[in-house]
Design a protein around this motif. Structure first.
Motif, PDB file in Angstrom:
ATOM      1  N   TYR A  37       0.837  -1.205   0.000  1.00 36.56           N
ATOM      2  CA  TYR A  37       0.000   0.000   0.000  1.00 36.56           C
ATOM      3  C   TYR A  37       0.873   1.258   0.000  1.00 36.56           C
ATOM      4  O   TYR A  37       0.615   2.200  -0.753  1.00 36.56           O
ATOM      5  CB  TYR A  37      -0.941   0.016   1.205  1.00 36.56           C
ATOM      6  CG  TYR A  37      -1.936   1.151   1.143  1.00 36.56           C
ATOM      7  CD1 TYR A  37      -3.070   1.062   0.337  1.00 36.56           C
ATOM      8  CD2 TYR A  37      -1.741   2.323   1.867  1.00 36.56           C
ATOM      9  CE1 TYR A  37      -3.973   2.109   0.247  1.00 36.56           C
ATOM     10  CE2 TYR A  37      -2.640   3.379   1.783  1.00 36.56           C
ATOM     11  CZ  TYR A  37      -3.762   3.269   0.975  1.00 36.56           C
ATOM     12  OH  TYR A  37      -4.651   4.309   0.885  1.00 36.56           O
ATOM     13  N   ASN A  86      -5.499   8.346  -6.194  1.00 37.56           N
ATOM     14  CA  ASN A  86      -6.083   7.041  -5.922  1.00 37.56           C
ATOM     15  C   ASN A  86      -5.001   5.958  -5.957  1.00 37.56           C
ATOM     16  O   ASN A  86      -4.674   5.420  -7.026  1.00 37.56           O
ATOM     17  CB  ASN A  86      -7.172   6.744  -6.963  1.00 37.56           C
ATOM     18  CG  ASN A  86      -7.824   5.393  -6.749  1.00 37.56           C
ATOM     19  OD1 ASN A  86      -7.620   4.746  -5.730  1.00 37.56           O
ATOM     20  ND2 ASN A  86      -8.599   4.949  -7.722  1.00 37.56           N
ATOM     21  N   GLU A 130      -5.216   3.006  -5.378  1.00 35.21           N
ATOM     22  CA  GLU A 130      -5.752   1.749  -5.894  1.00 35.21           C
ATOM     23  C   GLU A 130      -5.353   1.529  -7.351  1.00 35.21           C
ATOM     24  O   GLU A 130      -5.459   0.401  -7.858  1.00 35.21           O
ATOM     25  CB  GLU A 130      -7.284   1.732  -5.767  1.00 35.21           C
ATOM     26  CG  GLU A 130      -7.800   1.925  -4.347  1.00 35.21           C
ATOM     27  CD  GLU A 130      -7.410   0.784  -3.425  1.00 35.21           C
ATOM     28  OE1 GLU A 130      -7.339  -0.361  -3.907  1.00 35.21           O
ATOM     29  OE2 GLU A 130      -7.185   1.046  -2.227  1.00 35.21           O
ATOM     30  N   LEU A 185      -2.845  -1.285  -7.175  1.00 33.06           N
ATOM     31  CA  LEU A 185      -3.158  -2.444  -6.339  1.00 33.06           C
ATOM     32  C   LEU A 185      -4.164  -3.340  -7.054  1.00 33.06           C
ATOM     33  O   LEU A 185      -5.072  -2.841  -7.730  1.00 33.06           O
ATOM     34  CB  LEU A 185      -3.725  -1.998  -4.987  1.00 33.06           C
ATOM     35  CG  LEU A 185      -2.794  -1.174  -4.080  1.00 33.06           C
ATOM     36  CD1 LEU A 185      -3.570  -0.601  -2.914  1.00 33.06           C
ATOM     37  CD2 LEU A 185      -1.623  -2.028  -3.584  1.00 33.06           C
ATOM     38  N   GLY A 204      -4.995  -6.537  -2.939  1.00 33.06           N
ATOM     39  CA  GLY A 204      -4.151  -5.561  -2.257  1.00 33.06           C
ATOM     40  C   GLY A 204      -2.670  -5.698  -2.564  1.00 33.06           C
ATOM     41  O   GLY A 204      -1.836  -5.080  -1.901  1.00 33.06           O
TER      42      GLY A 204
END
Length: 493
Positions: free
Chosen positions: A352, A413, A415, A418, A422
């Motif tokens: 992350y 973002n 994400e 990912l 995750g």
């Protein structure tokens, strides 16, 4: 009496002749080969220079692609420049046709700063290839393959933390501290030493570097390259490009002379030593004192400006997104804790945090455009004919915000990097370091610095700003994109 001046008819004739020559030159240069890329209407002689939005030129150029397509042409003075937009066309230019678009076109501004075919950024041909290989080898020798580099970055991060702790949680400008910390890493590789944050010479070098990085990518540089004969005689900010470069050259030359006094050919300490040893061995292709100064200048510029700007934008986006800041910090606490020194071996266990750093690089858009390229032979791009010698500019902004490549291109973002589980995923359209033959030669070092600095800072601080203050994400665009002045609060954990 003026009306009776006997020289008036001759003056009128001369002016008329000059006007005819200028118009003829314009219309001759306006002739384009069949199937040449389209573009916006241009003023005679002036071209599109004054149509470009001075503060955000990359936005203006990206929007032009919506009108004229991903390959279009604009005129800078009398000179045509083809702009390439979107991941697919930029990849075609920088990767698929890498050999054809590797050289730099002539630039009056660059020619005035650099002496001949010199430096790492603007040289061409055999000199460029030899110097780039040498610089990459030296970066590996003195940084990436040197296990102590992680230790050096961590030690520099401690200096940075101590300086932030002295602010005792009160608002302060983080930019000078970040500039100091990042610049000291490349200084250790190039000069063999770090500088104290209060060193006057060091601060002068950083000030000149900031001036150059802004002005070289500003409208003033475009004006100089478009109208060099006129601009070199006019006052204006463009003159600071040259005064700043001369000052930097003098500082670097002084470091080179110091190295000569105690050079040990059997034990090179840094890039300067290794370069001087090559010079003593009579290695051709740019191994001379003048080129050493310019290569050091380029390494100092590339190794300081981009990484520091990324850290600056990182603080802004983390403050504007406290939930993301907290989530990254929680991951760091779980994997490393608050006291252990981070290492690059921790990176796979911090997906992350790694995604956050990549997203900062993407949306921070540190180098909005790219260096100009020149077609080595006749070719085609996007179905359009590109003649040999045409200047081509890849638009990196259009790649990092390509709606066909990013789910939410205009939103911060993590994400984007990912997968559903995750785990960190790489994205082809992630090009903050450019691509192809002229991709950033310090990419590996920059990645190491960003990871170590961000993790170290998040271990020790919670970042915020003044209540009621909204940090801007627009910034000022030069060769790099710089945040507007801002202040942060670094609360020790």
């Amino acid at each position: 009496m003026f009306l009776c001046d006997p020289f008036l008819p001759e003056l009128k004739g001369l002016l008329l002749f000059i006007l005819v020559v200028l118009l003829a030159t314009y219309f001759l240069s306006k002739e384009e080969p069949q199937n040449f890329p389209p573009g916006p209407p241009a003023l005679p002689l002036l071209g599109n220079v004054f149509s470009i939005e001075a503060k955000q030129p990359h936005i203006y150029l990206t929007k032009l692609a919506d009108v004229y397509g991903n390959v279009f042409c604009i005129r800078l003075g009398r000179h045509k420049t083809v702009f390439v937009s979107g991941w697919k066309m930029v990849k075609e230019t920088l990767v698929t046709q890498a050999d054809n678009f590797v050289d730099r076109p002539y630039s009056p501004m660059v020619t005035r700063i650099y002496s001949g075919n010199s430096g790492l950024f603007f040289s061409n041909g055999a000199v460029w290839r030899r110097q780039r290989r040498f610089a990459m080898t030296m970066l590996r020798t003195f940084s990436l393959t040197n296990s102590s580099m992680e230790q050096r970055i961590w030690e520099e991060s401690q200096q940075l933390q101590e300086a932030m702790e002295k602010e005792k949680g009160e608002p302060f400008d983080p930019v000078p501290l970040l500039n100091n910390g990042v610049a000291n890493i490349i200084c250790q590789i190039v000069f063999g030493r770090r500088f104290d944050y209060n060193d006057a010479i060091f601060q002068s070098m950083l000030d000149n570097l900031t001036q150059m990085a802004y002005l070289e990518g500003s409208i003033w540089a475009l004006l100089y390259d478009s109208f060099p004969v006129l601009m070199q005689h006019l006052p204006g900010p463009h003159n600071r490009i040259f005064s700043s470069s001369r000052s930097l050259e003098a500082s670097i030359r002084a470091e080179v002379e110091k190295h000569k006094l105690d050079l040990d050919p059997c034990n090179p300490r840094d890039y300067i030593d290794a370069f001087l040893i090559e010079k003593e061995n009579n290695i051709p292709l740019g191994f001379d004192d003048g080129n050493l100064v310019f290569c050091c200048l380029d390494l100092f510029l590339a190794g300081s400006e981009t990484t520091s700007k990324t850290l600056q934008w990182g603080l802004i986006y983390l403050i504007k997104n406290p939930d993301i800041q907290d989530k990254a910090r929680a991951e760091i606490d779980h994997v490393i804790g608050q006291d252990r020194r981070p290492t690059m071996a921790d990176k796979p266990s911090l997906p992350y945090t790694d995604a956050v750093i990549h997203e900062i690089q993407r949306i921070g858009n540190i180098v909005p455009l790219n260096g100009l390229r020149m077609a080595a032979k006749d070719t085609t791009l996007g179905g359009y004919f590109i003649p040999k010698g045409t200047a081509v500019m890849p638009n990196l902004t259009s790649v990092l915000f390509d709606e066909n490549e990013w789910e939410t291109p205009n939103v911060f973002n993590p994400e984007h990097f990912l997968d559903a589980e995750g785990k960190f995923v790489r994205r082809d359209a992630f090009l903050p370091f450019s691509a192809g033959r002229r991709a950033c030669l310090g990419e590996g070092l920059a990645r190491m610095e960003l990871f170590m600095f961000f993790v170290s800072l998040l271990q020790k601080f919670s970042f915020s700003t003044l209540d009621g203050v909204e940090l801007s994400t627009e910034g000022v665009t030069g060769a790099t994109r710089t945040p507007y002045p801002f202040k942060i609060c670094a609360k020790a954990r």
